[in-house]
Design an enzyme around this catalytic site. Structure first.
Site: not given
Length: 274
Positions: A95, A225, A254
């Site tokens: 991320s 996601d 995610h």
């Protein structure tokens, strides 16, 4: 475990376990090095040296009120790498941590690095612009900042209970322990760092950074996601990287390094050993 002090006086906490080729992990927003527990234990058992740090303002690092931008994130990572004198390192970022890795490699060069992997990562650019029509509207990120400023504790329960781990999907089985661990990590950090970090991860354009990175890079992303949309991220990053490879999942969340650690770890190991 140890700390390194940056040039602007911030103490960065890190874990450093094992020996062998180093794997350096960069965590997502607003978490800490603890989010990599599964991966660190897995790769430690495979004979690697594993290192993970808490980003400034996160976890056990200094809750400084300034420097919450990608330049400082990249420089802090460089401080850890240089302090430990790492060479031939493999960088793995999830991320926001994927943005940190990309900016570090472009800003500080790849002389100490061998490979990298970007998991559900924010590059090339999250926010919608004329040049990036697939991005999310800026209002989405403004709303995140508003929720954080109003009641961070409630906000940090709602994210892992819902879209971060896909627990809002039909048939999902939420794990209270996973949700509580996300909340614990988030609340360890500073509200100011996390508030500013939303701008850093959403508005930084990594396009030119990606073009500069010539080492092999694995880009891992899921079409489901709900935090970093697939259409604006994974495929575009892989296309911009001179030596990028895209691995696409259909329906993983995610937070796949936690919920599907066995799948992710196996793919990472295959890439590292290839």
């Amino acid at each position: 475990m140890g700390t390194v002090t940056t040039s602007d006086g911030v103490e960065i906490f890190y874990k450093d376990w094992g020996s062998g080729q180093p794997i350096v992990f960069s965590h997502g927003w607003p978490l800490s090095a603890d989010d990599w527990d599964n991966q660190m234990m897995f790769f430690l058992s495979k004979g690697y040296r594993v290192i993970a740090h808490d980003r400034r303002g996160h976890g056990r690092s200094t809750q400084t009120g300034s420097g919450h931008d990608m330049d400082h994130y990249a420089d802090d990572l460089a401080a850890v790498v240089e302090h430990l004198d790492l060479h031939d390192a493999i960088h793995i970022g999830h991320s926001t941590g994927g943005g940190e890795v990309v900016h570090y490699l472009a800003r500080h060069g790849t002389g100490r690095a061998a490979k990298a992997a970007l998991l559900c990562a924010v590059p090339p650019l999250m926010v919608r612009t004329d040049a990036n029509p697939d991005g999310l509207p800026k209002e989405v990120f403004d709303d995140l900042q508003g929720q954080l400023a109003k009641n961070r504790s409630e906000f940090y329960r709602a994210l892992p209970e819902g879209p971060f781990y896909g627990y809002n999907r039909p048939g999902a089985t939420p794990s209270e322990a996973v949700i509580a661990n996300w909340w614990r990590q988030g609340m360890m950090g500073g509200a100011k760092a996390h508030y500013d970090g939303i701008v850093a991860f959403s508005q930084t354009d990594f396009t030119e950074d990606l073009k500069q990175i010539t080492i092999p890079v694995l880009v891992v992303h899921s079409e489901d996601d709900q935090i970093v949309p697939y259409v604006a991220s994974g495929p575009k990053s892989a296309a911009l990287l001179p030596n990028g490879v895209l691995k696409t999942y259909k329906d993983l969340p995610h937070g796949m390094p936690t919920t599907h650690a066995d799948v992710v770890n196996a793919d990472l190991l295959e890439f590292i050993q290839s």
